[in-house]
Write a protein that holds these residues in place. Structure first.
Motif, PDB file in Angstrom:
ATOM      1  N   UNK A 172      -3.398   6.845  10.473  1.00  0.00           N
ATOM      2  CA  UNK A 172      -3.416   7.456   9.522  1.00  0.00           C
ATOM      3  C   UNK A 172      -4.415   7.140   9.015  1.00  0.00           C
ATOM      4  N   UNK A 173      -5.521   6.445   9.229  1.00  0.00           N
ATOM      5  CA  UNK A 173      -6.521   6.753   8.144  1.00  0.00           C
ATOM      6  C   UNK A 173      -7.283   8.072   8.349  1.00  0.00           C
ATOM      7  N   UNK A 174      -6.900   8.538  10.379  1.00  0.00           N
ATOM      8  CA  UNK A 174      -7.578  10.341   9.606  1.00  0.00           C
ATOM      9  C   UNK A 174      -6.587  11.179   9.786  1.00  0.00           C
ATOM     10  N   UNK A 175      -5.507  11.127   9.378  1.00  0.00           N
ATOM     11  CA  UNK A 175      -4.454  12.165   8.217  1.00  0.00           C
ATOM     12  C   UNK A 175      -5.901  12.523   7.112  1.00  0.00           C
ATOM     13  N   UNK A 176      -5.683  13.613   6.932  1.00  0.00           N
ATOM     14  CA  UNK A 176      -5.914  14.659   5.486  1.00  0.00           C
ATOM     15  C   UNK A 176      -5.080  14.050   4.525  1.00  0.00           C
ATOM     16  N   UNK A 177      -5.422  13.881   3.190  1.00  0.00           N
ATOM     17  CA  UNK A 177      -4.403  13.825   2.362  1.00  0.00           C
ATOM     18  C   UNK A 177      -3.895  14.705   1.990  1.00  0.00           C
ATOM     19  N   UNK A 178      -3.998  15.675   2.633  1.00  0.00           N
ATOM     20  CA  UNK A 178      -3.355  16.818   2.180  1.00  0.00           C
ATOM     21  C   UNK A 178      -1.834  17.672   3.212  1.00  0.00           C
ATOM     22  N   UNK A 179      -2.186  16.823   4.624  1.00  0.00           N
ATOM     23  CA  UNK A 179      -0.685  16.090   5.017  1.00  0.00           C
ATOM     24  C   UNK A 179      -0.159  15.793   4.998  1.00  0.00           C
ATOM     25  N   UNK A 180       0.528  15.404   3.571  1.00  0.00           N
ATOM     26  CA  UNK A 180       1.382  14.260   2.781  1.00  0.00           C
ATOM     27  C   UNK A 180       2.396  14.180   3.789  1.00  0.00           C
ATOM     28  N   UNK A 181       3.893  15.155   4.532  1.00  0.00           N
ATOM     29  CA  UNK A 181       4.343  14.721   5.261  1.00  0.00           C
ATOM     30  C   UNK A 181       4.309  14.313   6.198  1.00  0.00           C
ATOM     31  N   UNK A 188       9.880   2.995   2.986  1.00  0.00           N
ATOM     32  CA  UNK A 188       8.541   1.782   3.419  1.00  0.00           C
ATOM     33  C   UNK A 188       9.742   0.998   4.271  1.00  0.00           C
ATOM     34  N   UNK A 189      10.773   0.433   2.996  1.00  0.00           N
ATOM     35  CA  UNK A 189      11.481  -0.715   3.379  1.00  0.00           C
ATOM     36  C   UNK A 189      12.752   0.005   4.397  1.00  0.00           C
ATOM     37  N   UNK A 217       0.462  -1.024  -0.038  1.00  0.00           N
ATOM     38  CA  UNK A 217      -0.058   0.083  -0.494  1.00  0.00           C
ATOM     39  C   UNK A 217       0.675   1.495   0.369  1.00  0.00           C
ATOM     40  N   UNK A 218       2.273   1.024   0.306  1.00  0.00           N
ATOM     41  CA  UNK A 218       2.937   2.624   0.854  1.00  0.00           C
ATOM     42  C   UNK A 218       2.977   2.962  -0.889  1.00  0.00           C
ATOM     43  N   UNK A 219       3.054   2.495  -2.451  1.00  0.00           N
ATOM     44  CA  UNK A 219       3.097   2.894  -3.467  1.00  0.00           C
ATOM     45  C   UNK A 219       2.190   3.843  -3.872  1.00  0.00           C
ATOM     46  N   UNK A 220       0.575   3.554  -2.762  1.00  0.00           N
ATOM     47  CA  UNK A 220      -0.276   4.570  -3.098  1.00  0.00           C
ATOM     48  C   UNK A 220      -0.271   5.809  -2.502  1.00  0.00           C
ATOM     49  N   UNK A 221       0.412   6.146  -1.300  1.00  0.00           N
ATOM     50  CA  UNK A 221       0.500   7.030  -0.674  1.00  0.00           C
ATOM     51  C   UNK A 221       0.801   8.607  -1.651  1.00  0.00           C
TER      52      UNK A 221
END
Length: 567
Positions: free
Chosen positions: A447-456, A409-410, A394-398
């Motif tokens: 992680x579920x509740x963090x907005x997509x705008x806060x990428x870092x 992630x590795x 799932x890391x590839x879709x971040x």
């Protein structure tokens, strides 16, 4: 694998008395009061971790790195944004712009720009590639796609036209994990019959051969079949290399060596991510990562066979030569008396192994304590593989920087592994394992509740979740092996590991669940982590205790009993 080292000679300990206690000219030839095993020789004479063991570890690190290349499906079968092709606007089946200005006139809007599998019903054919008015579509009615336009052309999704077939696309990862289950009896048979070295070389060769053939797949079924065949015949690479690295290392350095092997696998994933980033077309990427695997053939002449395997098969002359090589390289020595005693112990172990014993199933059913453990430890393994591989996939879709996400992630696994090594012998196995599960679960739920705008911030929390499960990956193997008695340790550990494959088999399917709600995968990871963390607390601590040899000793773990009761 490390439990094998503790089992050598254990089955005959009570049947022999002072093999090395024979007298010669009125003197005892050795100070050993029990049958001499390989660990005794390593600790007292050859050295627990010398130049020979370091060379072995360096050599097998290369195959371990290569074993990570079987995860290339994460990139070659990566999801690609796609949409319906609009022939009414001049899109004729050739390469078209993915997001033209008029696209929302023809395709419904969605959370991710526009819909992937739906379009508006056409009313006419009056548009062009440059101008496609909304008047030629009935925007009150929707229909499915007849064909697709893809944003990228470097994966099998584009090449084999897998638009709106997400479950089919994810199936390649599931087949990869199914192969890791099927490989267990195959590699086990080859390793026990022909040797660890042969098993290692065959597995790496198969990784290279079928990976290279897959680069020339003419359709998706061929790609998937070769994915299954590659892992079924090559996924034993890691376990074979791990045995080489740990079987000739003394007890003091076994945990550190195990963590090093896991770190090499993480480095292999970093290499994979870097190659996939530099060589984007999936066919060329497969060629680049798999062709070097054929160089492993030279290991047949470079790598020494496992001493433990040679002794177990009665190849005493060959075992003696390897031990003499170890002594020479480590600048130590092994006495002739120790060599004779070691061979004698091996012979008696072979005889003792033929003595009829109660069946495993019968013994576990009669012991409520062991039965509870056999029902508990596999759940830890399912959770560990499910979360570990699920986070990697799932890391590839971040974000759009999928390769960098995968590499980070590795890379975070390495400090996770080091942390586990540092704390396992300080705060205990149970505390380390339970804390790792809970910490990873907490990060996944947050992680579920963090907005997509806060990428870092999302990336940091995601990486911390992988950090926690990486510490678990190292700890679960050790803790599980210490809960079972010697006579059934390997079987119970293998059972837990086999059932644990359910996690790695289902992990590749989790990205598809985001179509229903973006948080489903992370919530699953979190829920499983909490469950396993609680189950760990039901087991006794094993730090500082002797590894149990009998069922009675295993049942007594964590209980204060008179030693006489265990006799």
């Amino acid at each position: 694998m490390s439990e094998d080292n503790n089992e050598v000679g254990a089955s005959t300990e009570k049947q022999q008395n002072g093999i090395n206690g024979k007298k010669s000219n009125g003197r005892k030839t050795s100070v050993y009061e029990k049958p001499l095993d390989l660990d005794d020789v390593l600790v007292n004479e050859l050295g627990q971790f010398g130049w020979f063991q370091l060379r072995n570890l360096a050599l097998v690190s290369i195959p371990i790195i290569m074993s990570a290349f079987m995860s290339e499906y994460i990139f070659s079968a990566a999801t690609v944004p796609y949409r319906c092709r609009i022939p009414e606007c001049g899109e004729d089946g050739k390469s078209n712009e993915f997001e033209p200005e008029w696209i929302l006139n023809a395709v419904p809007e969605s959370n991710s720009r526009f819909a992937s599998c739906e379009r508006y019903v056409p009313l006419g054919v009056n548009g062009t590639l440059n101008y496609c008015p909304s008047s030629i579509f009935n925007q009150l009615e929707r229909t499915g796609c007849d064909s697709f336009v893809y944003e990228r052309d470097n994966t099998v999704v584009y090449e084999f036209d897998l638009g709106c077939q997400e479950w089919m696309r994810a199936l390649s990862g599931t087949l990869n994990s199914v192969g890791t289950l099927l490989v267990l009896p195959i590699t086990g048979y080859i390793s026990d019959r022909f040797g660890r070295k042969v098993a290692l070389i065959i597995n790496v060769f198969n990784v290279g051969l079928f990976g290279l053939i897959r680069a020339f797949s003419v359709n998706y079924p061929m790609y998937m079949v070769l994915q299954l065949v590659q892992t079924t015949l090559g996924a034993g690479t890691y376990s074979s290399a791990y045995i080489f690295a740990t079987e000739l290392v003394g007890p003091k350095y076994r945990v550190a060596t195990s963590a090093t092997c896991s770190s090499m696998f993480a480095i292999g994933q970093i290499v994979l991510g870097g190659v996939a980033w530099l060589v984007a077309p999936w066919r060329y990427m497969n060629m680049v990562i798999h062709i070097p695997c054929f160089l492993i053939i030279i290991y047949y002449w470079v790598l020494s066979e496992s001493v433990r395997w040679l002794l177990s098969k009665g190849k005493y002359n060959e075992a003696q030569k390897v031990l003499e090589t170890v002594a020479r390289v480590n600048k130590t020595q092994i006495s002739e008396k120790s060599m004779e005693a070691l061979i004698s112990t091996s012979k008696n172990s072979t005889v003792a192994s033929k003595v009829e014993k109660p069946g495993l199933f019968q013994s576990i059913i009669r012991s409520p304590t062991l039965l509870r453990r056999v029902c508990t430890t596999p759940i830890w393994w399912i959770t560990t593989t499910f979360v570990y591989y699920g986070l990697s996939i799932n890391s590839t879709s971040l974000s759009d920087t999928m390769h960098l996400n995968f590499i980070l992630t590795a890379a975070i696994e390495i400090p996770g592994l080091i942390t586990a090594v540092l704390v396992l012998n300080r705060i205990g196995r149970k505390a380390t394992l339970s804390a790792g599960f809970f910490f990873s679960a907490l990060c996944n739920i947050i992680f579920v509740f963090i907005s997509n705008d806060l990428y870092v911030l999302r990336l940091i929390i995601f990486l911390l979740g992988k950090f926690g499960i990486s510490a678990v990956m190292t700890s679960v193997y050790l803790f599980t092996s210490e809960l079972y008695p010697t006579e059934y340790r390997h079987s119970c550990l293998a059972f837990s590991s086999m059932i644990g494959r359910i996690g790695s088999i289902t992990a590749p399917l989790t990205p598809v669940l985001t179509e229903y709600w973006h948080g489903i995968p992370s919530m699953l990871f979190g829920g499983m982590g909490i469950l396993s963390g609680l189950l760990v607390l039901t087991q006794p601590e094993t730090l500082g205790t002797k590894m149990p040899d009998t069922i009675a000793e295993a049942e007594a773990l964590g209980k204060k009993k008179n030693p006489e009761e265990l006799k």
